[in-house]
Motif scaffolding. Sequence first.
Motif, PDB file in Angstrom:
ATOM      1  N   GLY A   1      -1.615  19.704  11.681  1.00  0.00           N
ATOM      2  CA  GLY A   1      -0.863  20.586  10.788  1.00  0.00           C
ATOM      3  C   GLY A   1       0.181  21.429  11.475  1.00  0.00           C
ATOM      4  O   GLY A   1       1.205  21.762  10.889  1.00  0.00           O
ATOM      5  N   PHE A   2      -0.081  21.816  12.742  1.00  0.00           N
ATOM      6  CA  PHE A   2       0.843  22.724  13.443  1.00  0.00           C
ATOM      7  C   PHE A   2       1.775  21.994  14.408  1.00  0.00           C
ATOM      8  O   PHE A   2       2.582  22.606  15.069  1.00  0.00           O
ATOM      9  CB  PHE A   2       0.053  23.825  14.159  1.00  0.00           C
ATOM     10  CG  PHE A   2      -0.594  24.776  13.191  1.00  0.00           C
ATOM     11  CD1 PHE A   2       0.083  25.897  12.724  1.00  0.00           C
ATOM     12  CD2 PHE A   2      -1.877  24.538  12.703  1.00  0.00           C
ATOM     13  CE1 PHE A   2      -0.496  26.751  11.811  1.00  0.00           C
ATOM     14  CE2 PHE A   2      -2.466  25.394  11.790  1.00  0.00           C
ATOM     15  CZ  PHE A   2      -1.774  26.516  11.333  1.00  0.00           C
ATOM     16  N   GLY A   3       1.629  20.671  14.471  1.00  0.00           N
ATOM     17  CA  GLY A   3       2.537  19.849  15.268  1.00  0.00           C
ATOM     18  C   GLY A   3       2.902  18.615  14.458  1.00  0.00           C
ATOM     19  O   GLY A   3       2.237  18.296  13.464  1.00  0.00           O
ATOM     20  N   GLU A   4       3.921  17.908  14.900  1.00  0.00           N
ATOM     21  CA  GLU A   4       4.400  16.749  14.151  1.00  0.00           C
ATOM     22  C   GLU A   4       3.317  15.678  14.060  1.00  0.00           C
ATOM     23  O   GLU A   4       2.572  15.434  15.009  1.00  0.00           O
ATOM     24  CB  GLU A   4       5.631  16.169  14.844  1.00  0.00           C
ATOM     25  CG  GLU A   4       6.573  15.469  13.894  1.00  0.00           C
ATOM     26  CD  GLU A   4       7.840  14.977  14.598  1.00  0.00           C
ATOM     27  OE1 GLU A   4       8.295  13.886  14.267  1.00  0.00           O
ATOM     28  OE2 GLU A   4       8.333  15.713  15.489  1.00  0.00           O
ATOM     29  N   LEU A   5       3.215  15.033  12.903  1.00  0.00           N
ATOM     30  CA  LEU A   5       2.239  13.977  12.694  1.00  0.00           C
ATOM     31  C   LEU A   5       2.719  12.696  13.396  1.00  0.00           C
ATOM     32  O   LEU A   5       3.796  12.205  13.099  1.00  0.00           O
ATOM     33  CB  LEU A   5       2.064  13.712  11.195  1.00  0.00           C
ATOM     34  CG  LEU A   5       1.084  12.603  10.798  1.00  0.00           C
ATOM     35  CD1 LEU A   5      -0.340  12.938  11.188  1.00  0.00           C
ATOM     36  CD2 LEU A   5       1.152  12.343   9.304  1.00  0.00           C
ATOM     37  N   LEU A   6       1.919  12.230  14.344  1.00  0.00           N
ATOM     38  CA  LEU A   6       2.264  11.002  15.054  1.00  0.00           C
ATOM     39  C   LEU A   6       1.309   9.910  14.626  1.00  0.00           C
ATOM     40  O   LEU A   6       0.099  10.061  14.757  1.00  0.00           O
ATOM     41  CB  LEU A   6       2.166  11.231  16.578  1.00  0.00           C
ATOM     42  CG  LEU A   6       3.100  12.306  17.133  1.00  0.00           C
ATOM     43  CD1 LEU A   6       2.778  12.600  18.585  1.00  0.00           C
ATOM     44  CD2 LEU A   6       4.560  11.884  17.009  1.00  0.00           C
ATOM     45  N   LEU A   7       1.844   8.816  14.101  1.00  0.00           N
ATOM     46  CA  LEU A   7       0.999   7.733  13.612  1.00  0.00           C
ATOM     47  C   LEU A   7       0.832   6.690  14.697  1.00  0.00           C
ATOM     48  O   LEU A   7       1.801   6.231  15.286  1.00  0.00           O
ATOM     49  CB  LEU A   7       1.639   7.091  12.365  1.00  0.00           C
ATOM     50  CG  LEU A   7       1.777   8.044  11.176  1.00  0.00           C
ATOM     51  CD1 LEU A   7       2.561   7.373  10.066  1.00  0.00           C
ATOM     52  CD2 LEU A   7       0.413   8.479  10.681  1.00  0.00           C
ATOM     53  N   LYS A   8      -0.432   6.337  14.971  1.00  0.00           N
ATOM     54  CA  LYS A   8      -0.699   5.303  15.977  1.00  0.00           C
ATOM     55  C   LYS A   8      -0.738   3.966  15.292  1.00  0.00           C
ATOM     56  O   LYS A   8      -1.361   3.825  14.269  1.00  0.00           O
ATOM     57  CB  LYS A   8      -2.026   5.598  16.672  1.00  0.00           C
ATOM     58  CG  LYS A   8      -1.954   6.850  17.541  1.00  0.00           C
ATOM     59  CD  LYS A   8      -3.277   7.117  18.234  1.00  0.00           C
ATOM     60  CE  LYS A   8      -3.193   8.388  19.064  1.00  0.00           C
ATOM     61  NZ  LYS A   8      -4.491   8.807  19.585  1.00  0.00           N
TER      62      LYS A   8
END
Length: 381
Positions: A374-381
């Motif tokens: 929530g507090f950092g960018e969502l990175l999708l693996k």
Amino acid sequence: QGYYTRRGGIGESGDFVTSPEISQVFGELIGIWYISEWIATGKPGAFQLVELGPGRGTLTDDILRVFNQLASLLSKCDISIHLVEVSPKLSEIQALMLTGGKVQSNPEDKSAYMKGVSKTGIPIFWYRDIQDVPPGYSFYLAHEFFDALPIHKFQRTEKGWREVLVDIDPEVPDQLRFVLSPSSTPATENFIRPEEMRDHVEVCPEAGVIIQRLAGRIEKDGGAALVADYGHDGTKTDTFRATEYNLPILIFQGFRNHKLHDVLRAPGTADLTADVDFSYLRKMTQGRTATLGPIKQREFLKNMGIDLRLQVLLQNSCDGATHEQLLHSYDMLMNPKKMGDCFNFFALLPHHRLVHPDKKHKPESKSPLPPVAGFGELLLK
């Protein structure tokens, strides 16, 4: 005679609508946030979810649904729900929503005044004060809670700081009016910092006390707190408006039937709210915990994957009305002109959650800490 004690009009038929009432996705993503933090801290064998001022219970209900959907992940974890609620009316509504009304008053337990079991089999307890909640590893939730607490208001004058007080109007005896204190008050002496640059300030001492308690509990027992509310980071100076007595004051809104309402008219019939000063909350942790935020609601929800969740729900819904509703509620939550920029998210976490305790001495000794959702960018693996 207070608004929440007597009625508490939340929802379409009440005086105001909150994010959980608008979309189930909001509560689901908050449920995911807690599970993410639980995993990041090594999946402790038990946790308490403690909500302050749970409204109608909608948010807890959505979170419980997520916990149920991820039951296989949480199967070895002992979960309990603890609701801090002073309103008899709202606690009845919560009990109906969360347990189907199957609750019992709890006279033998001095702390919890009511207890029950959720529809998914999780024990729920009700308390009047956060101090009554038992200690232990806990996740705390305060959604639109701090904005409803009482505030002191101050104004800078040529003679120094003066407190904004409420007085009886001498010309209309059954009406109230705002006045400035003739001299400094104890609150002025205690709550105005020497470096204060603004001309109008609101301070909520009760919020400070509650944050201190939360920080102390998290420092001692672990867990995390998530605060979602509308407010600012100690910067707002341009939200004041003039009352009819031409006294400029910070915005102090009352909501009644979804409309702004004069705050001094018919006390107890409207919901009174004041913007939350997150810089004050940060200061009141007194360094006991780390803090993250505040960040805008739209950023937090985007980082939590609201766009992905919306796509799944749109794909799974067949009828046009549901599609329309999903898109409308997404717009309400995310549009900067609606709730997207008004509301902020703020978190309290143990220091070791963000910095390894032994990093100073052995910088390479541990694997990197997992990011806080929530507090950092969502990175999708």
